[in-house]
Design a protein around this motif. Structure first.
Motif, PDB file in Angstrom:
ATOM      1  N   ILE A 166       0.851  -1.205   0.000  1.00  0.00           N
ATOM      2  CA  ILE A 166       0.000   0.000   0.000  1.00  0.00           C
ATOM      3  C   ILE A 166       0.886   1.254   0.000  1.00  0.00           C
ATOM      4  O   ILE A 166       0.591   2.231  -0.696  1.00  0.00           O
ATOM      5  N   GLU A 167       1.975   1.204   0.773  1.00  0.00           N
ATOM      6  CA  GLU A 167       2.864   2.368   0.821  1.00  0.00           C
ATOM      7  C   GLU A 167       3.469   2.627  -0.565  1.00  0.00           C
ATOM      8  O   GLU A 167       3.522   3.766  -1.025  1.00  0.00           O
ATOM      9  N   ASN A 168       3.901   1.560  -1.236  1.00  0.00           N
ATOM     10  CA  ASN A 168       4.448   1.717  -2.593  1.00  0.00           C
ATOM     11  C   ASN A 168       3.392   2.301  -3.523  1.00  0.00           C
ATOM     12  O   ASN A 168       3.679   3.158  -4.355  1.00  0.00           O
ATOM     13  N   PHE A 169       2.156   1.818  -3.372  1.00  0.00           N
ATOM     14  CA  PHE A 169       1.068   2.319  -4.217  1.00  0.00           C
ATOM     15  C   PHE A 169       0.848   3.819  -3.954  1.00  0.00           C
ATOM     16  O   PHE A 169       0.778   4.623  -4.897  1.00  0.00           O
ATOM     17  N   LEU A 170       0.775   4.190  -2.663  1.00  0.00           N
ATOM     18  CA  LEU A 170       0.528   5.612  -2.345  1.00  0.00           C
ATOM     19  C   LEU A 170       1.664   6.485  -2.877  1.00  0.00           C
ATOM     20  O   LEU A 170       1.424   7.557  -3.444  1.00  0.00           O
ATOM     21  N   ASN A 171       2.910   6.000  -2.731  1.00  0.00           N
ATOM     22  CA  ASN A 171       4.045   6.779  -3.272  1.00  0.00           C
ATOM     23  C   ASN A 171       3.918   6.942  -4.774  1.00  0.00           C
ATOM     24  O   ASN A 171       4.179   8.004  -5.324  1.00  0.00           O
ATOM     25  N   SER A 172       3.494   5.865  -5.446  1.00  0.00           N
ATOM     26  CA  SER A 172       3.460   5.898  -6.910  1.00  0.00           C
ATOM     27  C   SER A 172       2.399   6.862  -7.449  1.00  0.00           C
ATOM     28  O   SER A 172       2.493   7.309  -8.577  1.00  0.00           O
ATOM     29  N   ILE A 173       1.373   7.164  -6.652  1.00  0.00           N
ATOM     30  CA  ILE A 173       0.322   8.076  -7.154  1.00  0.00           C
ATOM     31  C   ILE A 173       0.400   9.468  -6.508  1.00  0.00           C
ATOM     32  O   ILE A 173      -0.437  10.327  -6.775  1.00  0.00           O
ATOM     33  N   SER A 174       1.428   9.679  -5.667  1.00  0.00           N
ATOM     34  CA  SER A 174       1.455  10.940  -4.911  1.00  0.00           C
ATOM     35  C   SER A 174       1.697  12.164  -5.800  1.00  0.00           C
ATOM     36  O   SER A 174       1.331  13.273  -5.426  1.00  0.00           O
ATOM     37  N   SER A 175       2.282  11.960  -6.991  1.00  0.00           N
ATOM     38  CA  SER A 175       2.443  13.143  -7.851  1.00  0.00           C
ATOM     39  C   SER A 175       1.087  13.571  -8.422  1.00  0.00           C
ATOM     40  O   SER A 175       0.869  14.746  -8.716  1.00  0.00           O
ATOM     41  N   GLU A 176       0.154  12.605  -8.542  1.00  0.00           N
ATOM     42  CA  GLU A 176      -1.174  12.959  -9.061  1.00  0.00           C
ATOM     43  C   GLU A 176      -2.152  13.322  -7.935  1.00  0.00           C
ATOM     44  O   GLU A 176      -3.151  13.999  -8.166  1.00  0.00           O
ATOM     45  N   LEU A 177      -1.864  12.848  -6.730  1.00  0.00           N
ATOM     46  CA  LEU A 177      -2.691  13.204  -5.552  1.00  0.00           C
ATOM     47  C   LEU A 177      -1.735  13.763  -4.487  1.00  0.00           C
ATOM     48  O   LEU A 177      -1.407  13.077  -3.505  1.00  0.00           O
ATOM     49  N   PRO A 178      -1.263  15.013  -4.672  1.00  0.00           N
ATOM     50  CA  PRO A 178      -0.176  15.520  -3.806  1.00  0.00           C
ATOM     51  C   PRO A 178      -0.525  15.584  -2.328  1.00  0.00           C
ATOM     52  O   PRO A 178       0.375  15.582  -1.488  1.00  0.00           O
ATOM     53  N   PHE A 179      -1.818  15.577  -1.956  1.00  0.00           N
ATOM     54  CA  PHE A 179      -2.133  15.636  -0.517  1.00  0.00           C
ATOM     55  C   PHE A 179      -1.570  14.420   0.228  1.00  0.00           C
ATOM     56  O   PHE A 179      -1.346  14.468   1.444  1.00  0.00           O
ATOM     57  N   ILE A 180      -1.284  13.345  -0.522  1.00  0.00           N
ATOM     58  CA  ILE A 180      -0.710  12.135   0.094  1.00  0.00           C
ATOM     59  C   ILE A 180       0.599  12.471   0.830  1.00  0.00           C
ATOM     60  O   ILE A 180       0.893  11.909   1.889  1.00  0.00           O
ATOM     61  N   ASN A 181       1.361  13.433   0.278  1.00  0.00           N
ATOM     62  CA  ASN A 181       2.656  13.788   0.885  1.00  0.00           C
ATOM     63  C   ASN A 181       2.500  14.577   2.193  1.00  0.00           C
ATOM     64  O   ASN A 181       3.449  14.700   2.959  1.00  0.00           O
ATOM     65  N   ASP A 182       1.315  15.115   2.449  1.00  0.00           N
ATOM     66  CA  ASP A 182       1.138  16.006   3.602  1.00  0.00           C
ATOM     67  C   ASP A 182       0.675  15.297   4.871  1.00  0.00           C
ATOM     68  O   ASP A 182       0.567  15.929   5.915  1.00  0.00           O
ATOM     69  N   TYR A 183       0.347  14.022   4.766  1.00  0.00           N
ATOM     70  CA  TYR A 183      -0.230  13.318   5.922  1.00  0.00           C
ATOM     71  C   TYR A 183       0.423  11.951   6.121  1.00  0.00           C
ATOM     72  O   TYR A 183       1.033  11.405   5.208  1.00  0.00           O
ATOM     73  N   SER A 184       0.208  11.398   7.328  1.00  0.00           N
ATOM     74  CA  SER A 184       0.420   9.958   7.532  1.00  0.00           C
ATOM     75  C   SER A 184      -0.966   9.317   7.486  1.00  0.00           C
ATOM     76  O   SER A 184      -1.985  10.002   7.659  1.00  0.00           O
ATOM     77  N   PHE A 185      -0.982   8.020   7.247  1.00  0.00           N
ATOM     78  CA  PHE A 185      -2.258   7.322   7.024  1.00  0.00           C
ATOM     79  C   PHE A 185      -2.476   6.204   8.032  1.00  0.00           C
ATOM     80  O   PHE A 185      -1.557   5.424   8.304  1.00  0.00           O
ATOM     81  N   ILE A 186      -3.706   6.139   8.562  1.00  0.00           N
ATOM     82  CA  ILE A 186      -4.100   4.938   9.326  1.00  0.00           C
ATOM     83  C   ILE A 186      -5.181   4.255   8.485  1.00  0.00           C
ATOM     84  O   ILE A 186      -6.254   4.826   8.234  1.00  0.00           O
ATOM     85  N   ILE A 187      -4.851   3.052   8.005  1.00  0.00           N
ATOM     86  CA  ILE A 187      -5.779   2.342   7.112  1.00  0.00           C
ATOM     87  C   ILE A 187      -6.219   1.053   7.802  1.00  0.00           C
ATOM     88  O   ILE A 187      -5.389   0.263   8.259  1.00  0.00           O
ATOM     89  N   LYS A 188      -7.547   0.878   7.884  1.00  0.00           N
ATOM     90  CA  LYS A 188      -8.085  -0.360   8.482  1.00  0.00           C
ATOM     91  C   LYS A 188      -8.917  -1.054   7.431  1.00  0.00           C
ATOM     92  O   LYS A 188      -9.758  -0.417   6.781  1.00  0.00           O
ATOM     93  N   SER A 189      -8.673  -2.340   7.262  1.00  0.00           N
ATOM     94  CA  SER A 189      -9.347  -3.042   6.180  1.00  0.00           C
ATOM     95  C   SER A 189      -9.754  -4.431   6.619  1.00  0.00           C
ATOM     96  O   SER A 189      -9.080  -5.063   7.436  1.00  0.00           O
ATOM     97  N   LYS A 190     -10.879  -4.897   6.099  1.00  0.00           N
ATOM     98  CA  LYS A 190     -11.252  -6.306   6.333  1.00  0.00           C
ATOM     99  C   LYS A 190     -12.060  -6.808   5.144  1.00  0.00           C
ATOM    100  O   LYS A 190     -12.692  -6.013   4.426  1.00  0.00           O
ATOM    101  N   ASN A 191     -12.032  -8.111   4.947  1.00  0.00           N
ATOM    102  CA  ASN A 191     -12.797  -8.740   3.866  1.00  0.00           C
ATOM    103  C   ASN A 191     -13.966  -9.512   4.454  1.00  0.00           C
ATOM    104  O   ASN A 191     -13.839 -10.087   5.536  1.00  0.00           O
ATOM    105  N   THR A 192     -15.056  -9.585   3.692  1.00  0.00           N
ATOM    106  CA  THR A 192     -16.191 -10.391   4.152  1.00  0.00           C
ATOM    107  C   THR A 192     -16.047 -11.835   3.676  1.00  0.00           C
ATOM    108  O   THR A 192     -16.899 -12.652   3.947  1.00  0.00           O
ATOM    109  N   PHE A 193     -14.964 -12.139   2.939  1.00  0.00           N
ATOM    110  CA  PHE A 193     -14.779 -13.501   2.427  1.00  0.00           C
ATOM    111  C   PHE A 193     -13.430 -14.035   2.938  1.00  0.00           C
ATOM    112  O   PHE A 193     -12.532 -13.251   3.256  1.00  0.00           O
TER     113      PHE A 193
END
Ligand code: PMV
Length: 330
Positions: free
Chosen positions: A71-98
Motif C-alpha cells: 500500500i505504501e508503494n502504491f501511495l508513493n506511486s500516485i502521490s504526484s497525481e494526488l499531492p495531498f498524500i505527501n502532507d499526511y500519515s495514514f491509518i488504514i483499516k481493512s477487512k474482507n467479508t470472504f
C-alpha cells in the motif's frame, strides 16, 4: 476536523478477460465483468499529522507489514497525481467479508475500496473532482488492473472499444444502463477447488503474455468476443452469453498453457466440475454456465430464477467435498 473516509467495494469476476498489459498498467484488450455483492472489502482511511511512519495498515485489526509495504508503494506511486498524500500519515483499516484465500480476487476489492476512500478524502480536502467514480476507477487501476471495474456495481467495462462511448484504457465505465434485466441479480456460486496461494502470480501471468506467440490471435478474438458479448448483454440472449463467456474462460487458461514457460492452474477437479455443469445444462436446458479466474476454482453463473434448481444440483454434486461461496451481481 478529523479527515476519515470509509468505503466498501466488492470483488468482480471477468467475463471477457484482461490478460496482458503494457505501459502504466494499461490493458492489452478491453474486458467486461460482473461486480459481486457479498464478497467485499471494507476499508477506512484516516489522515493524521505527518510522522516518520507514513502508514499504519491494519488488516482484520492486526498490523500487517506485507500489505503495508504494498500500500505504501502504491501511495508513493500516485502521490504526484494526488499531492495531498505527501502532507499526511495514514491509518488504514481493512477487512474482507470472504475468507482470505478463497480464490476470490481480493486485490480487486481492496484497491477499489482504497481508491474510493482516497477520492473521498480529496473531496473532503476541498480539491476539485470532475467525476468521482471515474477518478476512483483510475487510481484503483494503478493498484491492481481489474480493481478499476469493482468501483461500479453490476456490469463494468474497462478498455477502449468503438462500441461504447467514453470507454477508456485508463478507467472503467458502468454498463448498467444498457444491460438486459435477466442479468440483474445474476448468480455466481464459486466452487472452491483449491484455496492455496497460486504458484504463478497474476503479475507473472500478465508478463508472460509479452512473449506468448499466440498473443495477437488471443487479443483479436477477445475483441470479437467482447463485441458479441455486449450484444448478448443488451438483448438477454443467454445462448450467446454462455458460448462467449465459457470460450473466454478456456482461452485464458489456454494462454497459460501456451506461455513460455508454460504453466497450468487448472486441476483435475476443475475439469470434472465443468463437465458436470455442461451435462446438467444439456439435460435440464437450464442456462447455467461456468467461468474461471486465474486459478482452479469454478464460478457457476446462472439467472436468479433458477436458484432452487441450481442449489439442488450443487448440493447433490459438490457440497460434500467442496466449499461453495454464494454470490451474485446486483
Ligand atoms: O488485476 P489483476 O492484475 O489481478 O489481473 C486480473 C486477471 C484476471 O482476473 C485473470 C482477469 C480479469 O480481467 O479480471
Amino acid at each position: 476536523m478529523k479527515k476519515i473516509a470509509k468505503w466498501e467495494s466488492p470483488s468482480n469476476i471477468a467475463l471477457i478477460k484482461y490478460w496482458g498489459k503494457h505501459g502504466g498498467q494499461l490493458p492489452n484488450n478491453p474486458s467486461i465483468s460482473f461486480t459481486l455483492t457479498n464478497s467485499k472489502t471494507i476499508t477506512s482511511v484516516e489522515l493524521v499529522s505527518k510522522t516518520d511512519k507514513n502508514i499504519e495498515f491494519l488488516f482484520n485489526n492486526d498490523i500487517s507489514e506485507s500489505f503495508s509495504t504494498r500500500i505504501e508503494n502504491f501511495l508513493n506511486s500516485i502521490s504526484s497525481e494526488l499531492p495531498f498524500i505527501n502532507d499526511y500519515s495514514f491509518i488504514i483499516k481493512s477487512k474482507n467479508t470472504f475468507p482470505h484465500s478463497a480464490g476470490i480476487a481480493s486485490s480487486a476489492s481492496a484497491f477499489s475500496a482504497l481508491a474510493l476512500c482516497l477520492i473521498d478524502l480529496k473531496q473532503q480536502l476541498g480539491f476539485k473532482i470532475t467525476d468521482f467514480f471515474s477518478e476512483a476507477s483510475y487510481f484503483a487501476r494503478l493498484g491492481s488492473g481489474s480493481a478499476c471495474r469493482s468501483v461500479y456495481g453490476g456490469v463494468a467495462l474497462w478498455g477502449e472499444t468503438d462500441l461504447i462511448e467514453n470507454s477508456s484504457n485508463k478507467f472503467a465505465v458502468s454498463l448498467n444502463d444498457i444491460i438486459h434485466p435477466i442479468f440483474k441479480n445474476y448468480h455466481d456460486d464459486i466452487i472452491i477447488v483449491n484455496s492455496e496461494k497460486k504458484h504463478i502470480s497474476s503479475s507473472l501471468g500478465h508478463k508472460l503474455m509479452d512473449t506468448n506467440p499466440y498473443r495477437n490471435i488471443k487479443y483479436k478474438q477477445s475483441k470479437i468476443n467482447l463485441n458479441e458479448l455486449l450484444l448478448s448483454l443488451k438483448s438477454g440472449n443467454l445462448t450467446d452469453f454462455i458460448r462467449i463467456t465459457e470460450s473466454e474462460a478456456l482461452s485464458l487458461h489456454s494462454m497459460m498453457m501456451l506461455s513460455n514457460p508454460s504453466f497450468i492452474l487448472l486441476q483435475p477437479k476443475t475439469l470434472q466440475i465443468i463437465s458436470e455443469i455442461i451435462r446438467f445444462r444439456n439435460h435440464t436446458k437450464i442456462p447455467i454456465s461456468f467461468t474461471l479466474d486465474a486459478g482452479p476454482n469454478v464460478h457457476v453463473l446462472y439467472p436468479h430464477k433458477f436458484t432452487d434448481e441450481v442449489k439442488e444440483f450443487l448440493s447433490d454434486n459438490f457440497n460434500h467435498n467442496c466449499q461453495i461461496i454464494n454470490d451474485f451481481t446486483s
